[in-house]
Design an enzyme around this catalytic site. Structure first.
Site, PDB file in Angstrom:
ATOM      1  N   TYR A 178       0.836  -1.201   0.000  1.00  0.00           N
ATOM      2  CA  TYR A 178       0.000   0.000   0.000  1.00  0.00           C
ATOM      3  C   TYR A 178       0.870   1.250   0.000  1.00  0.00           C
ATOM      4  O   TYR A 178       1.808   1.379   0.788  1.00  0.00           O
ATOM      5  CB  TYR A 178      -0.914   0.000   1.236  1.00  0.00           C
ATOM      6  CG  TYR A 178      -1.660   1.304   1.435  1.00  0.00           C
ATOM      7  CD1 TYR A 178      -2.651   1.686   0.537  1.00  0.00           C
ATOM      8  CD2 TYR A 178      -1.359   2.139   2.499  1.00  0.00           C
ATOM      9  CE1 TYR A 178      -3.330   2.876   0.708  1.00  0.00           C
ATOM     10  CE2 TYR A 178      -2.032   3.333   2.681  1.00  0.00           C
ATOM     11  CZ  TYR A 178      -3.019   3.700   1.780  1.00  0.00           C
ATOM     12  OH  TYR A 178      -3.674   4.887   1.951  1.00  0.00           O
ATOM     13  N   HIS A 233      -2.518  15.861  -2.748  1.00  0.00           N
ATOM     14  CA  HIS A 233      -3.954  15.917  -2.460  1.00  0.00           C
ATOM     15  C   HIS A 233      -4.238  16.201  -0.987  1.00  0.00           C
ATOM     16  O   HIS A 233      -5.374  16.531  -0.619  1.00  0.00           O
ATOM     17  CB  HIS A 233      -4.634  14.617  -2.899  1.00  0.00           C
ATOM     18  CG  HIS A 233      -4.423  13.452  -1.972  1.00  0.00           C
ATOM     19  ND1 HIS A 233      -3.242  12.744  -1.926  1.00  0.00           N
ATOM     20  CD2 HIS A 233      -5.245  12.884  -1.051  1.00  0.00           C
ATOM     21  CE1 HIS A 233      -3.359  11.778  -1.019  1.00  0.00           C
ATOM     22  NE2 HIS A 233      -4.555  11.849  -0.478  1.00  0.00           N
ATOM     23  N   ARG A 278     -14.399  21.621  51.422  1.00  0.00           N
ATOM     24  CA  ARG A 278     -14.517  20.335  52.113  1.00  0.00           C
ATOM     25  C   ARG A 278     -14.305  19.133  51.184  1.00  0.00           C
ATOM     26  O   ARG A 278     -13.792  18.097  51.604  1.00  0.00           O
ATOM     27  CB  ARG A 278     -15.897  20.246  52.777  1.00  0.00           C
ATOM     28  CG  ARG A 278     -16.115  19.010  53.564  1.00  0.00           C
ATOM     29  CD  ARG A 278     -17.371  18.947  54.411  1.00  0.00           C
ATOM     30  NE  ARG A 278     -18.448  19.818  54.038  1.00  0.00           N
ATOM     31  CZ  ARG A 278     -19.726  19.412  53.917  1.00  0.00           C
ATOM     32  NH1 ARG A 278     -20.042  18.141  54.071  1.00  0.00           N
ATOM     33  NH2 ARG A 278     -20.673  20.270  53.641  1.00  0.00           N
ATOM     34  N   ASN A 327     -14.063   9.493   3.162  1.00  0.00           N
ATOM     35  CA  ASN A 327     -13.151   8.768   2.286  1.00  0.00           C
ATOM     36  C   ASN A 327     -13.836   7.574   1.615  1.00  0.00           C
ATOM     37  O   ASN A 327     -13.322   6.462   1.603  1.00  0.00           O
ATOM     38  CB  ASN A 327     -11.919   8.332   3.095  1.00  0.00           C
ATOM     39  CG  ASN A 327     -10.733   7.966   2.238  1.00  0.00           C
ATOM     40  OD1 ASN A 327     -10.150   6.916   2.444  1.00  0.00           O
ATOM     41  ND2 ASN A 327     -10.353   8.806   1.294  1.00  0.00           N
ATOM     42  N   ASN A 376     -14.144   4.262   3.266  1.00  0.00           N
ATOM     43  CA  ASN A 376     -12.940   3.564   3.673  1.00  0.00           C
ATOM     44  C   ASN A 376     -12.661   3.880   5.139  1.00  0.00           C
ATOM     45  O   ASN A 376     -12.418   2.974   5.949  1.00  0.00           O
ATOM     46  CB  ASN A 376     -11.770   4.002   2.791  1.00  0.00           C
ATOM     47  CG  ASN A 376     -10.430   3.487   3.284  1.00  0.00           C
ATOM     48  OD1 ASN A 376     -10.279   2.306   3.540  1.00  0.00           O
ATOM     49  ND2 ASN A 376      -9.466   4.380   3.432  1.00  0.00           N
ATOM     50  N   GLN A 377     -12.719   5.148   5.487  1.00  0.00           N
ATOM     51  CA  GLN A 377     -12.632   5.571   6.886  1.00  0.00           C
ATOM     52  C   GLN A 377     -14.058   5.743   7.402  1.00  0.00           C
ATOM     53  O   GLN A 377     -14.574   6.852   7.529  1.00  0.00           O
ATOM     54  CB  GLN A 377     -11.838   6.878   6.999  1.00  0.00           C
ATOM     55  CG  GLN A 377     -10.392   6.742   6.546  1.00  0.00           C
ATOM     56  CD  GLN A 377      -9.583   8.002   6.787  1.00  0.00           C
ATOM     57  OE1 GLN A 377      -9.838   8.761   7.711  1.00  0.00           O
ATOM     58  NE2 GLN A 377      -8.583   8.225   5.937  1.00  0.00           N
TER      59      GLN A 377
END
Length: 510
Positions: A61, A89, A286, A414, A417-418
């Site tokens: 990748y 990009h 307190r 995305n 994808n995300q």
């Protein structure tokens, strides 16, 4: 790569050793980052493994593919073009630049991760990043753009472009074109291929660094709140023997409360109650060991997350030469830091609430033992802490407004994808902002406590508290007559920083 390196007064930051928050602080100024032989060896072996994998025509990748949702398409054939394909990009960030201290800390986290030898980067990348720390060069990194899922892609892309001589950077605090800043600093622009470029952006280094720095600042404010609470108790003549009693706090059962109570008892040793206070104080007095103790327990959780993140390889894919493995996964997913930063936001909000309420009690003649309203030396003709309290209230409101959890605000993006994202970057940067406001609220209470003694409160009876008040009186004159207090608040905050400085560890530890 060459650089003008200033000599260090302390030992260098060693990439062969675990990172600590103190290292991130040191990275804000010129410091030597040392690349040990073992680091160089593992980076070279990882790079050789990448070449072998690509030579076998295996898919990797970002080296042979497009990015994100476009992974199913081939990338560019030329290595330099693939670098541009990665970064161009991502030039979509917006907003103001991130504080240079945070940026330099983020880049230190990034180079440490790359130096672990599982990213397949060129050794020149690690050397180039390390060289930057010997100068005042800081990449200009926009605040908005990261969702903290596939790493801090957009802000880290800006940093990478800056190190290539593109975009903008800071040098000696001046914002200028990156190419000019590199040349002036004596740095050579980074030369990258596609794998190098992706490895530089595909991690949560900004999120990790910002969370770590925010934790450090909020821990300091937490110590300041303990100190100021003790000073308030002593100045008003309260009886700490009841609400700080070790048997009481042991029965509560929470370790943070017991530890905070012990520290407060130590600070209040020798305090003599006035005998004129109510049997039970307001909760802002307190219940301080319970509130601050719960904050201590929460901060200990964040300690663990930050410690793990600073020892984490945040990238994708990862290369394991010994086993000939290239593993594609999600080690760039910043959920741990997102949750931790959300905890910091909650802690900051409640600490701000406590300190602001203590200030309100101190300026109220109904509850402060008959001191003048607003601690004014001549009420009506003077106004004492009135303006400073208004500012403190505004800062608390801002902290509370920002405390909405970010780590569960997932929005798919995305091309799905995300499809789940942690938004840890926003959470972490927000915690940095909150810590700075909290520091000023603590400074405001410190000014109020100094003024309270001027208008009739007793001087502290505990030696430790008396020493704190003496230091305050040295830098904050009595408010008589009225004057602007903005600078006094900042000076008091600076003093609290000094008074709450933790014990110093050696500069470098393996």
């Amino acid at each position: 790569m060459t650089t003008h390196t200033a000599p260090d007064a302390v030992s260098p930051i060693d990439l062969a050793c675990p990172l600590r928050v103190a290292d991130l602080r040191r990275a804000a100024t010129e410091v030597t980052v040392y690349i040990a032989a073992e680091v160089r060896d593992r980076v070279r072996r990882s790079r050789d493994h990448l070449r072998a994998v690509l030579g076998d025509n295996r898919q990797v990748y970002g080296a042979t593919t497009g990015f994100g949702a476009l992974v199913g398409f081939a990338g560019r054939d030329d290595d330099a073009d693939q670098c541009d394909n990665t970064l161009a990009h991502l030039g979509a960030g917006q907003g103001p630049d991130i504080d240079p201290e945070v940026v330099r800390a983020a880049m230190l986290v990034r180079v440490w991760s790359l130096g672990q030898g599982t990213s397949g980067v060129s050794l020149r990348v690690v050397e180039g990043l390390a060289a930057m720390f010997g100068t005042t060069f800081v990449p200009a990194m926009p605040r908005l753009g990261s969702v903290g899922a596939s790493g801090d892609l957009i802000p880290l892309a800006y940093a990478t472009q800056s190190l290539r001589g593109r975009g903008w950077a800071y040098l000696d605090g001046d914002r200028r074109p990156a190419a000019e800043a590199l040349a002036t600093a004596g740095l050579t622009p980074l030369r990258l291929d596609g794998r190098d470029a992706l490895a530089l952006v595909n991690g949560t280094s900004l999120t990790t660094a910002a969370t770590a720095l925010a934790l450090d600042d909020i821990r300091r404010a937490h110590r300041a709140a303990q100190l100021l609470s003790c000073l308030l108790v002593d100045v008003l003549g309260c009886d700490p023997g009841q609400f700080l009693h070790p048997r009481l706090l042991a029965a509560y059962g929470h370790p943070g409360a017991a530890d905070v109570g012990a520290r407060m008892r130590e600070c209040l040793a020798g305090a003599v109650p006035s005998g004129g206070r109510p049997l039970q104080e307001a909760y802002s007095i307190r219940c301080t060991p319970q509130l601050l103790g719960a904050a201590e327990d929460a901060l200990r959780y964040v300690d663990g997350v930050v410690e793990s993140d600073l020892r984490s390889v945040s990238d994708n894919p990862l290369f394991f030469p010994d086993d000939d493995l290239v593993l594609h996964g999600g080690n760039f997913f910043g959920q741990p830091a997102a949750f931790a930063a959300d905890v910091l936001a909650t802690v900051a909000a409640q600490l701000g609430n406590l300190v602001e309420r203590q200030l309100d009690l101190l300026v109220d003649p109904v509850r402060n033992g008959g001191l003048p309203p607003m601690l004014a030396a001549g009420p009506g003709r003077q106004h004492g802490l009135q303006g400073a309290q208004l500012a403190s209230t505004a800062m608390v409101a801002e902290i509370r407004r920002q405390a909405t959890p970010a780590g569960m605000q997932s929005l798919p993006t995305n091309l799905h994808n995300q499809d789940v994202v942690p938004f840890g970057t926003q959470a972490a940067l927000r915690a940095v902002d909150q810590a700075r406001l909290l520091r000023l609220i603590c400074g405001t209470l410190a000014v109020g406590l100094r003024q309270a003694v001027h208008v009739g409160a007793r001087t502290p009876t505990a030696p430790a508290c008396g020493a704190v008040l003496e230091r305050l009186a040295e830098i904050v004159p009595a408010i008589d007559p009225d004057r602007p207090l903005d600078a006094d608040v900042r000076r008091a905050a600076d003093l609290l920083d000094l008074l709450t400085e933790p014990p110093q560890l050696p500069a470098s530890a393996g």
